[in-house]
Design an enzyme around this catalytic site. Sequence first.
Site, PDB file in Angstrom:
ATOM      1  N   HIS A 196       0.827  -1.208   0.000  1.00 32.95           N
ATOM      2  CA  HIS A 196       0.000   0.000   0.000  1.00 32.95           C
ATOM      3  C   HIS A 196       0.861   1.257   0.000  1.00 32.95           C
ATOM      4  O   HIS A 196       0.375   2.345  -0.311  1.00 32.95           O
ATOM      5  CB  HIS A 196      -0.990   0.007   1.174  1.00 32.95           C
ATOM      6  CG  HIS A 196      -0.378   0.149   2.520  1.00 32.95           C
ATOM      7  ND1 HIS A 196       0.023  -0.926   3.290  1.00 32.95           N
ATOM      8  CD2 HIS A 196      -0.102   1.240   3.269  1.00 32.95           C
ATOM      9  CE1 HIS A 196       0.506  -0.502   4.442  1.00 32.95           C
ATOM     10  NE2 HIS A 196       0.441   0.823   4.452  1.00 32.95           N
ATOM     11  N   ASP A 223      -0.020  -7.523   0.420  1.00 30.78           N
ATOM     12  CA  ASP A 223       0.428  -6.175   0.789  1.00 30.78           C
ATOM     13  C   ASP A 223       1.942  -6.138   0.722  1.00 30.78           C
ATOM     14  O   ASP A 223       2.627  -6.009   1.733  1.00 30.78           O
ATOM     15  CB  ASP A 223      -0.069  -5.786   2.183  1.00 30.78           C
ATOM     16  CG  ASP A 223       0.126  -4.291   2.454  1.00 30.78           C
ATOM     17  OD1 ASP A 223       0.285  -3.525   1.481  1.00 30.78           O
ATOM     18  OD2 ASP A 223       0.117  -3.890   3.630  1.00 30.78           O
ATOM     19  N   GLY A 297       2.935   5.700   9.791  1.00 26.95           N
ATOM     20  CA  GLY A 297       4.332   5.883   9.432  1.00 26.95           C
ATOM     21  C   GLY A 297       5.170   4.644   9.619  1.00 26.95           C
ATOM     22  O   GLY A 297       6.272   4.550   9.092  1.00 26.95           O
ATOM     23  N   SER A 299       4.254   1.728   8.489  1.00 24.02           N
ATOM     24  CA  SER A 299       3.911   0.821   7.394  1.00 24.02           C
ATOM     25  C   SER A 299       5.146   0.268   6.701  1.00 24.02           C
ATOM     26  O   SER A 299       6.073   1.010   6.366  1.00 24.02           O
ATOM     27  CB  SER A 299       3.059   1.548   6.352  1.00 24.02           C
ATOM     28  OG  SER A 299       1.722   1.594   6.740  1.00 24.02           O
ATOM     29  N   SER A 314       1.242  -3.873   7.793  1.00 24.39           N
ATOM     30  CA  SER A 314       0.183  -3.300   6.964  1.00 24.39           C
ATOM     31  C   SER A 314      -0.499  -2.146   7.681  1.00 24.39           C
ATOM     32  O   SER A 314      -0.622  -1.047   7.159  1.00 24.39           O
ATOM     33  CB  SER A 314      -0.855  -4.364   6.602  1.00 24.39           C
ATOM     34  OG  SER A 314      -0.294  -5.350   5.763  1.00 24.39           O
TER      35      SER A 314
END
Length: 338
Positions: A196, A223, A297, A299, A314
């Site tokens: 993402h 992801d 942040g 991720s 994720s």
Amino acid sequence: MTSRKTVVASFTLFSAAALTAGICSSAASASPVAFAQMQAQAINQATQVAGSLGTASGGIFLDHGKAVVNVTDAASQQKAEAAGFATKMVKHSFAALTSAKNSLDAVKDVPQTAWGIDTKNNQVVVKIYDSASKATADKVTAAAAKLGDSARIEHLAGKLSLYIADGDAIQNDQGRCSLGFNVTRDGSPFLLTAGHCTNLGGTWSGDDVSGAQVVESDCPGADSGLLTRPNGSGPGEINTGQAITSAGSPTVGEQMEKQGSTTGGGSGEVTSVDESVNFDVGVLNHEFGTTAHTDHGDSGGPAYDGSTGLGTLSGGDTQTSYFYPLTLELQSYGLELA
């Protein structure tokens, strides 16, 4: 692959190895490195034993670092205990739980919900956030009710979100994320992060990296995202210095660590596996849930257990964090750890 016959023949060896390796020792007395090694050995051996039980296996989980093998009949219980493992008699086999979980995957368009397998409680845990619409909550509740006692519903406060925000290690002109793992493909270096994040496109930079381009990006469904590393190869380690030498599948009850550029380091416990998480952007499959605290942040940041990489972040609700499995990312893109 180890044959079933070989595993059964090795039961007495496992029993001795369990004692030698400290699987039955006190977790409280182990150093962090020794504890991680103890967990890894317990998972590997218990997984082999559970696999040899066929449909009588209810899967495994960890209890303070010690593996517990779920069984559905007395004969399988005797075999697992002969191998040196604690057992728990359960109603539902792991195959039955997987089937129940897969039936829920047919329920579509239900954002702010999630479901995955909780082997510790021998159930599929179904999560409904209070940010879900009434129609969505009713739809998921009805589907879960059909599964009887093989599923339980948890109503949770807050909202599921994907964690992209300012203040992270890698960024472009649209968002910022965290580096998961340094990897290679056909000898060339790459950066592995969340899909993402790479869906944003653009050119990424951070620390010793500049001009990184997106070469793979998968989200929703998976992801995973892959960036070039034009400034050369990076170390196969977490920024704490912890080397990552292998990728492993997460296990319920496993103690894990994480790193993220917003919240930094931290630890937690794996609470569910093979989880379908319905974010607003769509469903992410095969995630694993943890109690680790993460936030916007983080991720793409790594989850790991000692030298074993587990996955990339994720998102979540700041209390529950969901990661996509590293084993699937490496397999999907044909990668090796740096």
